[in-house]
Design a protein around this motif. Structure first.
Motif, PDB file in Angstrom:
ATOM      1  N   TYR A   1      31.026  57.935 103.950  1.00  0.00           N
ATOM      2  CA  TYR A   1      29.568  57.807 103.881  1.00  0.00           C
ATOM      3  C   TYR A   1      29.076  57.380 102.504  1.00  0.00           C
ATOM      4  O   TYR A   1      27.989  56.826 102.372  1.00  0.00           O
ATOM      5  CB  TYR A   1      28.914  59.138 104.278  1.00  0.00           C
ATOM      6  N   SER A   2      29.876  57.592 101.466  1.00  0.00           N
ATOM      7  CA  SER A   2      29.428  57.215 100.124  1.00  0.00           C
ATOM      8  C   SER A   2      29.159  55.707 100.031  1.00  0.00           C
ATOM      9  O   SER A   2      28.360  55.265  99.199  1.00  0.00           O
ATOM     10  CB  SER A   2      30.454  57.631  99.067  1.00  0.00           C
ATOM     11  N   LEU A   3      29.789  54.910 100.899  1.00  0.00           N
ATOM     12  CA  LEU A   3      29.536  53.467 100.906  1.00  0.00           C
ATOM     13  C   LEU A   3      28.135  53.142 101.381  1.00  0.00           C
ATOM     14  O   LEU A   3      27.611  52.056 101.115  1.00  0.00           O
ATOM     15  CB  LEU A   3      30.556  52.747 101.796  1.00  0.00           C
ATOM     16  N   TRP A   4      27.511  54.067 102.095  1.00  0.00           N
ATOM     17  CA  TRP A   4      26.148  53.884 102.589  1.00  0.00           C
ATOM     18  C   TRP A   4      25.125  54.689 101.780  1.00  0.00           C
ATOM     19  O   TRP A   4      23.937  54.568 102.020  1.00  0.00           O
ATOM     20  CB  TRP A   4      26.055  54.317 104.058  1.00  0.00           C
ATOM     21  N   ASN A   5      25.615  55.481 100.846  1.00  0.00           N
ATOM     22  CA  ASN A   5      24.730  56.437 100.184  1.00  0.00           C
ATOM     23  C   ASN A   5      24.671  56.300  98.674  1.00  0.00           C
ATOM     24  O   ASN A   5      23.613  56.447  98.068  1.00  0.00           O
ATOM     25  CB  ASN A   5      25.171  57.857 100.569  1.00  0.00           C
TER      26      ASN A   5
ATOM     27  N   ILE B   1      27.410  53.361  88.688  1.00  0.00           N
ATOM     28  CA  ILE B   1      27.324  52.473  87.537  1.00  0.00           C
ATOM     29  C   ILE B   1      28.157  53.061  86.406  1.00  0.00           C
ATOM     30  O   ILE B   1      27.861  54.139  85.883  1.00  0.00           O
ATOM     31  CB  ILE B   1      25.868  52.296  87.088  1.00  0.00           C
ATOM     32  N   ASN B   2      29.207  52.354  86.048  1.00  0.00           N
ATOM     33  CA  ASN B   2      30.079  52.798  84.971  1.00  0.00           C
ATOM     34  C   ASN B   2      29.463  52.467  83.620  1.00  0.00           C
ATOM     35  O   ASN B   2      28.577  51.621  83.502  1.00  0.00           O
ATOM     36  CB  ASN B   2      31.449  52.140  85.109  1.00  0.00           C
ATOM     37  N   SER B   3      29.962  53.131  82.590  1.00  0.00           N
ATOM     38  CA  SER B   3      29.400  52.963  81.252  1.00  0.00           C
ATOM     39  C   SER B   3      29.536  51.535  80.735  1.00  0.00           C
ATOM     40  O   SER B   3      28.785  51.118  79.851  1.00  0.00           O
ATOM     41  CB  SER B   3      30.066  53.933  80.270  1.00  0.00           C
ATOM     42  N   ASN B   4      30.460  50.743  81.306  1.00  0.00           N
ATOM     43  CA  ASN B   4      30.625  49.357  80.887  1.00  0.00           C
ATOM     44  C   ASN B   4      29.767  48.388  81.696  1.00  0.00           C
ATOM     45  O   ASN B   4      29.862  47.169  81.523  1.00  0.00           O
ATOM     46  CB  ASN B   4      32.095  48.942  80.975  1.00  0.00           C
ATOM     47  N   GLY B   5      28.952  48.915  82.600  1.00  0.00           N
ATOM     48  CA  GLY B   5      28.054  48.088  83.394  1.00  0.00           C
ATOM     49  C   GLY B   5      28.590  47.689  84.748  1.00  0.00           C
ATOM     50  O   GLY B   5      27.841  47.207  85.605  1.00  0.00           O
ATOM     51  N   LEU B   6      29.892  47.882  84.967  1.00  0.00           N
ATOM     52  CA  LEU B   6      30.466  47.536  86.265  1.00  0.00           C
ATOM     53  C   LEU B   6      30.024  48.542  87.326  1.00  0.00           C
ATOM     54  O   LEU B   6      29.968  49.748  87.068  1.00  0.00           O
ATOM     55  CB  LEU B   6      31.989  47.497  86.197  1.00  0.00           C
ATOM     56  N   VAL B   7      29.744  48.033  88.500  1.00  0.00           N
ATOM     57  CA  VAL B   7      29.357  48.881  89.629  1.00  0.00           C
ATOM     58  C   VAL B   7      30.537  48.972  90.579  1.00  0.00           C
ATOM     59  O   VAL B   7      31.074  47.950  91.013  1.00  0.00           O
ATOM     60  CB  VAL B   7      28.138  48.304  90.374  1.00  0.00           C
ATOM     61  N   THR B   8      30.957  50.186  90.864  1.00  0.00           N
ATOM     62  CA  THR B   8      32.064  50.390  91.793  1.00  0.00           C
ATOM     63  C   THR B   8      31.561  51.061  93.064  1.00  0.00           C
ATOM     64  O   THR B   8      30.596  51.829  93.033  1.00  0.00           O
ATOM     65  CB  THR B   8      33.176  51.245  91.153  1.00  0.00           C
ATOM     66  N   ALA B   9      32.226  50.753  94.161  1.00  0.00           N
ATOM     67  CA  ALA B   9      31.778  51.249  95.457  1.00  0.00           C
ATOM     68  C   ALA B   9      32.010  52.739  95.631  1.00  0.00           C
ATOM     69  O   ALA B   9      31.443  53.354  96.532  1.00  0.00           O
ATOM     70  CB  ALA B   9      32.482  50.482  96.575  1.00  0.00           C
ATOM     71  N   CYS B  10      32.851  53.319  94.781  1.00  0.00           N
ATOM     72  CA  CYS B  10      33.202  54.729  94.938  1.00  0.00           C
ATOM     73  C   CYS B  10      33.199  55.425  93.584  1.00  0.00           C
ATOM     74  O   CYS B  10      33.645  54.860  92.580  1.00  0.00           O
ATOM     75  CB  CYS B  10      34.584  54.834  95.584  1.00  0.00           C
ATOM     76  N   CYS B  11      32.733  56.672  93.572  1.00  0.00           N
ATOM     77  CA  CYS B  11      32.648  57.415  92.311  1.00  0.00           C
ATOM     78  C   CYS B  11      34.010  57.875  91.807  1.00  0.00           C
ATOM     79  O   CYS B  11      34.143  58.242  90.637  1.00  0.00           O
ATOM     80  CB  CYS B  11      31.719  58.612  92.463  1.00  0.00           C
ATOM     81  N   ILE B  12      35.029  57.876  92.664  1.00  0.00           N
ATOM     82  CA  ILE B  12      36.350  58.289  92.184  1.00  0.00           C
ATOM     83  C   ILE B  12      37.329  57.113  92.120  1.00  0.00           C
ATOM     84  O   ILE B  12      38.539  57.298  92.064  1.00  0.00           O
ATOM     85  CB  ILE B  12      36.945  59.432  93.032  1.00  0.00           C
ATOM     86  N   ASP B  13      36.790  55.903  92.097  1.00  0.00           N
ATOM     87  CA  ASP B  13      37.613  54.714  91.901  1.00  0.00           C
ATOM     88  C   ASP B  13      37.871  54.568  90.405  1.00  0.00           C
ATOM     89  O   ASP B  13      37.283  53.731  89.725  1.00  0.00           O
ATOM     90  CB  ASP B  13      36.884  53.491  92.470  1.00  0.00           C
ATOM     91  N   TRP B  14      38.781  55.397  89.907  1.00  0.00           N
ATOM     92  CA  TRP B  14      39.021  55.468  88.468  1.00  0.00           C
ATOM     93  C   TRP B  14      39.497  54.147  87.874  1.00  0.00           C
ATOM     94  O   TRP B  14      39.120  53.759  86.771  1.00  0.00           O
ATOM     95  CB  TRP B  14      40.039  56.576  88.177  1.00  0.00           C
ATOM     96  N   LYS B  15      40.313  53.406  88.606  1.00  0.00           N
ATOM     97  CA  LYS B  15      40.862  52.143  88.112  1.00  0.00           C
ATOM     98  C   LYS B  15      39.871  50.983  88.236  1.00  0.00           C
ATOM     99  O   LYS B  15      40.155  49.862  87.815  1.00  0.00           O
ATOM    100  CB  LYS B  15      42.152  51.793  88.861  1.00  0.00           C
ATOM    101  N   GLN B  16      38.720  51.254  88.822  1.00  0.00           N
ATOM    102  CA  GLN B  16      37.691  50.222  89.015  1.00  0.00           C
ATOM    103  C   GLN B  16      38.241  49.025  89.789  1.00  0.00           C
ATOM    104  O   GLN B  16      38.112  47.868  89.390  1.00  0.00           O
ATOM    105  CB  GLN B  16      37.110  49.783  87.667  1.00  0.00           C
ATOM    106  N   GLU B  17      38.835  49.318  90.933  1.00  0.00           N
ATOM    107  CA  GLU B  17      39.378  48.275  91.798  1.00  0.00           C
ATOM    108  C   GLU B  17      38.340  47.760  92.791  1.00  0.00           C
ATOM    109  O   GLU B  17      38.430  46.623  93.247  1.00  0.00           O
ATOM    110  CB  GLU B  17      40.598  48.808  92.563  1.00  0.00           C
TER     111      GLU B  17
END
Length: 327
Positions: free
Chosen positions: A248-252, A256-272
């Motif tokens: 559900y996090s994909l819909w909710n 925004i990471n400190s470097n400006g990149l937006v990742t689809a998941c908050c625990i996507d540590w590798k920013q894939e």
């Protein structure tokens, strides 16, 4: 006692795919299932800093196995934060988490950030901190600026275990939490205060630590939270899932990471799972982009195992299941 029994019953029901679906069908009929906002995210995680003052062993940043893929750690640009808040305010009250991988209170402009976040719109603001840098000035700021939820990530019931899995400073942390609770008791603003410990099953003394943690904090006006260990998209999960449903996090949520990149998941540590960059695109534009829609569709089509960050993930298990997932 009753709440514990209720939680155990619900957990037992949700063990099977059929039971889980019936549970959420009932919630849906009662109008208690969330309704995604496809125009603008309900929850926005703003990573104030990816820098941390601890060395937690369950964090990939401090694991030698991932030394070669650790990103450059930094504080979020203050002007960027301000522009993000200006856009968020346009869409009314939202949930805002002022944290992600690092320690938010060490941002050099944390004073200005706390004064800005609810200045124009009464967002629901959630702050998670390890509490080591907390002082009276920061406590005053948190209360004066009406931060709604403060989560203290403590992680241990004893100083010995804390030093083993997190680093030094346990007794300072406990004092800081008590100082904050004392200030809350004298304040008109009453934030929800959570004390949290993460279950690390690889440590034999973990059950003892959790028991001591609960015993100590039950005497104070806090919510006690025991979290399961997260996989951060890099560690293997705790076993094969008997069934899965779309996260559900994909819909909710919008991360925004400190470097400006937006990742689809908050625990996507590798920013894939990068879906955009707020330095060159607005939140609304990224949220409505085909990149995120495609990822949602892959989850609907049960293709999670084909996505590396999702294959190992266990975070989805704590998300609600929708009966219909809109695109």
């Amino acid at each position: 006692m009753f709440s514990n029994i209720k939680e155990k019953i619900i957990s037992a029901i949700k063990l099977t795919e059929f039971g889980n679906r019936q549970f959420y069908l009932l919630k849906d009929k009662l109008g208690k299932n969330p309704i995604p906002d496809l125009e603008f995210p309900e929850l926005l995680s703003l990573e104030l800093s990816s820098i941390c003052n601890l060395t937690c062993i369950h964090c990939p940043s401090h694991n030698s196995e991932f030394a070669g893929v650790t990103r450059k750690h930094e504080h979020i640009n203050y002007d960027l934060f301000m522009s993000l808040m200006d856009e968020i305010d346009l869409y009314g009250k939202r949930q805002i988490a002022l944290h992600k991988d690092g320690e938010p209170l060490i941002h050099p402009r944390i004073v200005d950030i706390l004064e800005r976040v609810k200045k124009n719109v009464p967002h629901e603001v959630y702050l998670s901190t390890n509490g080591l840098t907390l002082n009276r000035k920061l406590c005053d700021l948190i209360l004066a600026n009406r931060i709604d939820i403060v989560n203290f990530s403590i992680g241990a019931g004893s100083g010995e275990f804390y030093e083993k899995v997190r680093g030094k400073g346990f007794h300072k942390l406990i004092k800081n939490v008590h100082d904050f609770l004392n200030m809350v008791s004298e304040s008109k603003w009453k934030p929800k205060v959570i004390v949290q410990i993460i279950e690390l099953p690889e440590h034999q003394e973990m059950s003892k630590e959790i028991k001591a943690f609960k015993k100590y904090w039950k005497n104070f006006d806090v919510e006690i939270a025991v979290w399961k260990k997260l996989t951060w998209g890099v560690f293997e999960n705790d076993g094969t899932f008997p069934y899965r449903y779309p996260c559900y996090s994909l819909w909710n949520s919008f991360n925004i990471n400190s470097n400006g990149l937006v990742t689809a998941c908050c625990i996507d540590w590798k920013q894939e799972l990068v879906i955009g960059n707020v330095y060159n695109r607005r939140i609304k534009e990224i949220w409505s982009d085909e990149t995120l829609k495609e990822l949602r569709l892959r989850h609907i089509n049960k293709e999670e195992n084909e996505i590396d960050a999702c294959r190992t993930c266990n975070y989805w298990k704590w998300q609600p299941m929708l009966i219909e997932y809109p695109l």
